[in-house]
Design a protein around this motif. Sequence first.
Motif, PDB file in Angstrom:
ATOM      1  N   VAL A 117      38.274  35.907  30.668  1.00 32.15           N
ATOM      2  CA  VAL A 117      37.533  34.780  30.106  1.00 32.15           C
ATOM      3  C   VAL A 117      36.063  35.177  30.118  1.00 32.15           C
ATOM      4  O   VAL A 117      35.452  35.296  31.170  1.00 32.15           O
ATOM      5  CB  VAL A 117      37.745  33.497  30.936  1.00 32.15           C
ATOM      6  N   ILE A 136      31.134  47.107  34.469  1.00 33.25           N
ATOM      7  CA  ILE A 136      31.369  45.958  35.354  1.00 33.25           C
ATOM      8  C   ILE A 136      32.837  45.544  35.385  1.00 33.25           C
ATOM      9  O   ILE A 136      33.499  45.623  36.415  1.00 33.25           O
ATOM     10  CB  ILE A 136      30.498  44.753  34.916  1.00 33.25           C
ATOM     11  N   ARG A 163      35.483  47.925  36.759  1.00 29.52           N
ATOM     12  CA  ARG A 163      35.396  48.142  38.212  1.00 29.52           C
ATOM     13  C   ARG A 163      35.922  46.962  38.995  1.00 29.52           C
ATOM     14  O   ARG A 163      36.168  47.073  40.195  1.00 29.52           O
ATOM     15  CB  ARG A 163      33.949  48.379  38.608  1.00 29.52           C
ATOM     16  N   LEU A 164      36.049  45.808  38.355  1.00 31.71           N
ATOM     17  CA  LEU A 164      36.617  44.640  39.034  1.00 31.71           C
ATOM     18  C   LEU A 164      38.125  44.587  38.826  1.00 31.71           C
ATOM     19  O   LEU A 164      38.771  43.612  39.220  1.00 31.71           O
ATOM     20  CB  LEU A 164      35.981  43.358  38.489  1.00 31.71           C
ATOM     21  N   PRO A 197      40.848  38.089  37.322  1.00 29.70           N
ATOM     22  CA  PRO A 197      40.386  36.982  36.466  1.00 29.70           C
ATOM     23  C   PRO A 197      39.192  36.229  37.036  1.00 29.70           C
ATOM     24  O   PRO A 197      38.222  35.954  36.325  1.00 29.70           O
ATOM     25  CB  PRO A 197      41.604  36.056  36.391  1.00 29.70           C
ATOM     26  N   GLU A 198      39.251  35.905  38.329  1.00 24.42           N
ATOM     27  CA  GLU A 198      38.177  35.094  38.890  1.00 24.42           C
ATOM     28  C   GLU A 198      36.893  35.899  39.034  1.00 24.42           C
ATOM     29  O   GLU A 198      35.810  35.425  38.699  1.00 24.42           O
ATOM     30  CB  GLU A 198      38.630  34.499  40.216  1.00 24.42           C
ATOM     31  N   ALA A 199      37.020  37.141  39.489  1.00 27.69           N
ATOM     32  CA  ALA A 199      35.818  37.968  39.650  1.00 27.69           C
ATOM     33  C   ALA A 199      35.151  38.226  38.308  1.00 27.69           C
ATOM     34  O   ALA A 199      33.916  38.231  38.214  1.00 27.69           O
ATOM     35  CB  ALA A 199      36.190  39.298  40.315  1.00 27.69           C
ATOM     36  N   ILE A 225      35.088  36.262  35.756  1.00 26.77           N
ATOM     37  CA  ILE A 225      34.360  35.063  35.336  1.00 26.77           C
ATOM     38  C   ILE A 225      33.007  34.995  36.046  1.00 26.77           C
ATOM     39  O   ILE A 225      31.971  34.778  35.428  1.00 26.77           O
ATOM     40  CB  ILE A 225      35.188  33.785  35.605  1.00 26.77           C
ATOM     41  N   VAL A 226      33.027  35.232  37.344  1.00 26.55           N
ATOM     42  CA  VAL A 226      31.760  35.208  38.087  1.00 26.55           C
ATOM     43  C   VAL A 226      30.807  36.265  37.526  1.00 26.55           C
ATOM     44  O   VAL A 226      29.612  36.008  37.314  1.00 26.55           O
ATOM     45  CB  VAL A 226      32.013  35.449  39.589  1.00 26.55           C
ATOM     46  N   ALA A 227      31.345  37.460  37.241  1.00 27.63           N
ATOM     47  CA  ALA A 227      30.489  38.537  36.735  1.00 27.63           C
ATOM     48  C   ALA A 227      29.922  38.196  35.359  1.00 27.63           C
ATOM     49  O   ALA A 227      28.753  38.468  35.082  1.00 27.63           O
ATOM     50  CB  ALA A 227      31.279  39.844  36.670  1.00 27.63           C
ATOM     51  N   ILE A 275      29.365  35.237  34.226  1.00 32.88           N
ATOM     52  CA  ILE A 275      28.322  34.219  34.423  1.00 32.88           C
ATOM     53  C   ILE A 275      27.006  34.921  34.761  1.00 32.88           C
ATOM     54  O   ILE A 275      25.939  34.592  34.228  1.00 32.88           O
ATOM     55  CB  ILE A 275      28.707  33.236  35.554  1.00 32.88           C
ATOM     56  N   GLY A 276      27.093  35.932  35.644  1.00 28.36           N
ATOM     57  CA  GLY A 276      25.901  36.709  35.981  1.00 28.36           C
ATOM     58  C   GLY A 276      25.308  37.367  34.742  1.00 28.36           C
ATOM     59  O   GLY A 276      24.095  37.338  34.520  1.00 28.36           O
ATOM     60  N   LEU A 277      26.176  37.936  33.921  1.00 25.14           N
ATOM     61  CA  LEU A 277      25.732  38.597  32.686  1.00 25.14           C
ATOM     62  C   LEU A 277      25.034  37.590  31.776  1.00 25.14           C
ATOM     63  O   LEU A 277      24.015  37.899  31.147  1.00 25.14           O
ATOM     64  CB  LEU A 277      26.946  39.205  31.990  1.00 25.14           C
TER      65      LEU A 277
END
Lengths: 239, 314, 292
Positions: C38, C90, C93-94, C98-100, C102-104, C106-108
């Motif tokens: 996502v 990014i 490497r994750l 799915p959850e990581a 999304i967090v990444a 958001i950072g982007l």
Amino acid sequence: MVAVIEARGLTRHFGGLRAVDGVDFRLEQGEIHGLIGPNGAGKTTFVSLLSGRIPVQSGVITLNGEDITHLPAHLRVRKGVAYTFQITSVYPRLTVFDNVALAAQGRGAGDVAAEVAQALSRVGMTGLDQSMAGTLSYGHQRLLEVAMGLALRPLVLILDEPTQGLASGEIDGFKALIRSLVPQTTILLIEHNMDVVMDLADRITVLNFGQVLAVGTPDQIRANRAVQDAYLGGDHAAG
Amino acid sequence: MTDGAKIWTLHLLVLAAVFVAQFLLPPYHATNLARIMVLAVFAMGYNIAFGYTGLLSLGHALFFAAGMYGMGLPVWHLGWLSLPALIAGLVAGGALAGVVGLLALRTAGVSFMIVTLMFAQAGYLTLLYLNTWTGGDEGFVVLSEARVLFGFDLATDTARFITAFTLFAAGLLACLLLVRSPFGRVMVAMRENEERSRMLGYDPFRIKLLALAVSGLYAGLAGAAYGMLFGYVGASFATIQYSILPMLYVLLGGAGTVLGPFLGALLMFYLIDITSNYTDAYLFVVGAALVGLVLFAPKGILGTLRERVWRWLP
Amino acid sequence: MSFGPFLLLALLEGTVMAAVLALTAVGLSLVFGVMRVVNVAHGEFYMLGAVLAWFVTYYLPFPPAIAWLAALIIAPLIVAVIAALTDTLILKRLNYDPEATIVATIGLLYMLQQAALTFYGPDARPVVAPFEWRIQLPWFGYSGYKLFVVLTAVVILAAVWLFMTRSKAGLVMRATQVDRETAQAFGINVDRVYAGTFALGGALAAAAAVLIVPIQQAHYLMGHDPLLLSFIVVIIGGLGSIRGTLVAALVIGLSDGIISMFFSPTLAKIIATLLVALVLVFRPQGLFGAKA
């Protein structure tokens, strides 16, 4: 004998596949009951229906005479039907103590620590309570799984392939452990290892293509032609 | 020392240090610290849902705003005073979290994230839509007559710090008691393996709903306190940014650690504060911190510390 | 204006909206379908497309039509490169957790927004349309460029569809979507497929923005609404289903155009976001998707 769990006409289809197809079944108080059958015979689906992990399409399940057909899985556990997973399913990032405590505290055990100690000592894991479950050997993880089942103090303990992946030395200890549980706890044992089933079980139910092929003592099952045919015609590796 | 003694000693020492800080720090930093403590309460609530129970929500701004408006609207329209208004905020946060949970907890994982995001967005838009009641985009100032608690004027630095500290200390100790209780163990069990927990007799829906409601109580209390202590209620606190902030604090400090949210809030606040002296690119700092954390330190500071050194850290 | 022409105008505006939305949402849907990611930064890829289009048309000494055409090629390409780098540096490497991710993303989102603010500035700036041509209808005049936008979007979507169904690369992408492990076993370079998919998804968002930027201005915060609307479209259409996404884009685009003519846009948005949440809760396969 008194039936602890009784199932009548239990049915579950997946699309066109009749995984469990009109099964009648009696689990009697204090027995060790083996459940065998070729791969794909519907054993795991059947116990999933008993434990409530999969909803029943038709048929009735009773526990000590009470209808539990539509009771959700977690309430069946509370009423005394415990299930241990085929694939080891402990909490790897929690301590052994926490794993067993989760089982004990849920039913309102007064002294959780004492319950945990008792369950661990029964499976021979005293002293390991502060280890992370994920760091245990495979054999110990299987024993931990059983300890969690015991800490639930169930009426019925459903063991799904408990000896899978155990070394032969570990299997003997396991058999002794199972024997020590009856008659307080009734055991339903799904097992691929025929030697274990024949040695432990008082009675055996054979499933094939989702239906009951035979029920009887180990000797009766061994002598049963239909069972022999099913195994020879089906999965040669089993047995 | 037993683990229990170590845990209590550490947490009480941290509280004592924070309390003493108000006498040592210049007023500017003391006010910052009050702000950080309130945001830390918000993040502690987020941590109960995300860190302990495994519910990754993108909608906690909704519960923060529920607390803020639950406090602010009765003050504005009904003339309520500080204490009942604060309690109304607390209840509003918990109740809204419960209602959202009843729906959102029918989903899991990515769907849960999007559903909570959408509910929060709908809440934010509703605040704008009902602008005659909520003040819309501009928000409103909390009347100074209402900002008096037990005779202390909350607009003064000392009263503000003490109030923030009291809420923070209560939140921290309650969180510590919660996660060390049998219920805390069950929350973690849900995070680790829901299906296994069901087969130990726990109803995952009920446990997660309870955890989310407690989380909402924290968020609501923090939102109410923020509005009360700093005197302003506004729709900007309901935007997605305020759902991301507690997540960032928790990820930085360490998800599933009691002190992590405070540590994360403290560090992130000052990281932004200090970098904004050199550059106005504070969004970049937030973004880079998020990416860096998930890439290189997904357990956060205290999570890593627990893994390597202090295994007893709750 | 009487009701009939008014409705026609609303329909026309809705169609333009639907076309641009379809491009953006198909990009998001493709990424989710193939990679199960996502991408919360999808709206920022859109914003970058618009901002880059401004840079290209402002600095290239060409007449508007050619400059805009250059932007339509250059902006999606640059965004595609940024997206591919994001994937490799990014997301990969994750392990595409799915959850990581999304967090990444958001950072982007924050990083790209800040980059645009720093290098482009806080102002909204217009891009000159490639041509000025008004179609005179009996009731009102209508921008010919807007119809051109619809046409171009349809052409691009058709090209994507041909690419997915007819080309070898499209086949490889669909194979990876169905079963990642098997695709890998058959010698498909999954890393490259993922980077390519993420690049294509970003490029589609950027292309949509280049189309829209002569109508709306380029602004560093403009990615927010397309992201939300794409989410709505993708979810209502059924996560990962391209056909469902197209249908939903048409429905949402048209109804948004019409509803916002008669009702408050804020109320329309509230209803839409609540609808999305309820669809995910009660009908996760989407309103137009096949039953799971």
